[in-house]
Design an enzyme around this catalytic site. Structure first.
Site, PDB file in Angstrom:
ATOM      1  N   HIS A 155       0.866  -1.180   0.000  1.00 40.48           N
ATOM      2  CA  HIS A 155       0.000   0.000   0.000  1.00 40.48           C
ATOM      3  C   HIS A 155       0.905   1.233   0.000  1.00 40.48           C
ATOM      4  O   HIS A 155       1.850   1.310   0.799  1.00 40.48           O
ATOM      5  CB  HIS A 155      -0.857   0.053   1.268  1.00 40.48           C
ATOM      6  N   GLU A 180      -1.976   6.188  -0.682  1.00 38.71           N
ATOM      7  CA  GLU A 180      -3.413   6.248  -0.368  1.00 38.71           C
ATOM      8  C   GLU A 180      -3.638   7.573   0.364  1.00 38.71           C
ATOM      9  O   GLU A 180      -4.207   8.513  -0.183  1.00 38.71           O
ATOM     10  CB  GLU A 180      -3.826   5.044   0.501  1.00 38.71           C
ATOM     11  N   ASP A 197     -11.173  -3.546  -1.520  1.00 38.90           N
ATOM     12  CA  ASP A 197     -10.458  -3.216  -0.284  1.00 38.90           C
ATOM     13  C   ASP A 197     -11.073  -3.908   0.946  1.00 38.90           C
ATOM     14  O   ASP A 197     -10.614  -4.968   1.339  1.00 38.90           O
ATOM     15  CB  ASP A 197     -10.377  -1.696  -0.086  1.00 38.90           C
ATOM     16  N   ASP A 198     -12.081  -3.277   1.547  1.00 45.76           N
ATOM     17  CA  ASP A 198     -12.732  -3.834   2.742  1.00 45.76           C
ATOM     18  C   ASP A 198     -14.241  -3.753   2.540  1.00 45.76           C
ATOM     19  O   ASP A 198     -14.916  -2.890   3.123  1.00 45.76           O
ATOM     20  CB  ASP A 198     -12.308  -3.034   3.980  1.00 45.76           C
TER      21      ASP A 198
HETATM   22  N1  HPA Z   1      -5.122   0.953   3.877  1.00 38.63           N
HETATM   23  C1  HPA Z   1      -4.273   0.560   4.830  1.00 38.63           C
HETATM   24  N2  HPA Z   1      -4.504  -0.488   5.596  1.00 38.63           N
HETATM   25  C2  HPA Z   1      -5.616  -1.185   5.397  1.00 38.63           C
HETATM   26  C3  HPA Z   1      -6.524  -0.833   4.438  1.00 38.63           C
HETATM   27  C4  HPA Z   1      -6.254   0.287   3.616  1.00 38.63           C
HETATM   28  O1  HPA Z   1      -6.999   0.673   2.700  1.00 38.63           O
HETATM   29  N3  HPA Z   1      -7.535  -1.731   4.503  1.00 38.63           N
HETATM   30  C5  HPA Z   1      -7.222  -2.604   5.481  1.00 38.63           C
HETATM   31  N4  HPA Z   1      -6.064  -2.276   6.029  1.00 38.63           N
HETATM   32 ZN    ZN Z   2      -6.157  -1.987   1.390  1.00 34.26          ZN
END
Ligand code: HPA
Ligand code: ZN
Length: 338
Positions: free
Chosen positions: A194, A197, A275-276
């Site tokens: 990641h 973001e 993502d989630d």
């Molecule tokens: N970003 C960082 N950590 C995470 C994310 C995310 O989008 N989703 C779950 N853990």
């Molecule tokens: Zn993520």
């Protein structure tokens, strides 16, 4: 449009298995394991899912994961996700998991990995969906803890496709995890992280240079650095973009301002992912449809996104060719200008 997007053979490359825990399953597992959750009912959980930023989400997300205790819990969670993904036309999923969230509460890493692996195998039998597991290091913890986690996980290494890096981004740049990523590459694992973001473009550059990653998860802030953007286009570094997540966590509070359309037009290999999904209000098809609607994307654009996902996946040549052929067959049979 929903039927068209669902029918597109696609890969999902950015989904956290802990982020697929729907409130109904959270309560079921809490009861099964006699673990308490700080919510009275499903409505109260959903009402709590209002986030100001990444950290406000992570606080709730790590609490929810505490209902996961046994191998069977992890298997059930994986199967619940794969059933939904298969229904969305996902042929292949590369699934993140956060072992440190569980080992910190005394769960053995083998319980996590073997449970998820059993879910993968059963998912392939039931729905023909292929999967890989990507172990994510929590970046709010130390580089040493990441190395230790990977060493422990390697006892179950046959189930691992790769490693990644997630959790609180700002203030936790990638360079601290170089040793863990070096070890992962030596062990033949794929590497992703990641970056970009909430964090600056320098974290994307750092993930490429210090960690040697093959894909960037999110990466939307890379657009702020023209030199980096040129590099992403030139090297065709895939970005696993998650529109509904970006809206929920206020990266792009209004999807009409999302830069996915610009990145696509610029030639960046962008993909769309959930993502989630239990927390951000939608699975992968919902994400395609949300950006299509907000940005006016065409069926050609959506097909490009699905093709990018198959090209960016860590697939062997035979499976990739089969899925790309399936995609070509699908689009040959539908009107793309509709
Ligand atoms: N970003 C960082 N950590 C995470 C994310 C995310 O989008 N989703 C779950 N853990
Ligand atoms: Zn993520």
């Amino acid at each position: 449009m929903r039927a068209f997007v669902r029918g597109l053979p696609k890969a999902e490359l950015h989904v956290h298995i802990e982020g697929t825990l729907e409130p109904e399953l959270m309560f079921e597992l809490a009861a099964r394991n006699a673990v308490s959750v700080p919510f009275a009912d499903v409505e109260e959980v959903r009402a709590a899912y209002r986030f100001d930023d990444l950290q406000s989400f992570l606080d709730i997300y790590y609490r929810g994961a505490s209902v996961l205790v046994t191998e069977r819990d992890f298997t059930d969670l994986m199967l619940a996700y794969l059933e939904r993904a298969a229904a969305d036309g996902v042929r292949h999923a590369e699934v993140f998991f956060d072992p440190q969230t569980h080992t910190e509460r005394g769960i053995d890493i083998g319980t996590v990995i073997e449970g998820l692996a059993a879910g993968r195998a059963e998912g392939q039998r039931r729905w023909g969906i292929t999967t890989g597991l990507i172990l994510c290091f929590l970046r709010h913890l130390s580089g040493g803890a990441a190395v230790e986690t990977l060493r422990d996980a390697l006892a179950h290494g046959q189930h691992l496709l790769g490693v990644g890096l997630d959790s609180a981004e700002v203030g936790n740049p990638p360079e601290r995890f170089a040793e863990a990523f070096d070890l992962a590459r030596v062990e033949g694992l794929h590497v992703v992280a990641h970056a970009g973001e909430e964090g600056p473009p320098a974290y994307v550059t750092g993930a490429l240079d210090a960690l040697g990653v093959e894909r960037i998860d999110h990466g939307v802030r890379a657009e702020e650095d023209p030199v980096l953007l040129d590099r992403l286009v030139r090297d065709q570094v895939p970005l696993t973009v998650c529109p509904l997540s970006n809206r929920c966590l206020q990266v792009f509070p209004d999807l009409r301002d999302h830069n996915l359309g610009r990145l696509l037009a610029r030639g960046v290999k962008v993909t769309v992912n959930s993502d989630d999904p239990a927390y951000f209000g939608g699975y992968v098809v919902d994400n395609y449809l949300a950006v299509a609607d907000a940005l006016g994307l065409s069926r050609h654009d959506l097909t490009r996104l699905a093709r990018n996902s198959l090209e960016a996946a860590f697939l062997d040549d035979d499976r990739r060719t089969a899925l790309l052929t399936e995609l070509d067959g699908y689009v040959a049979g539908v009107a793309l200008d509709g």
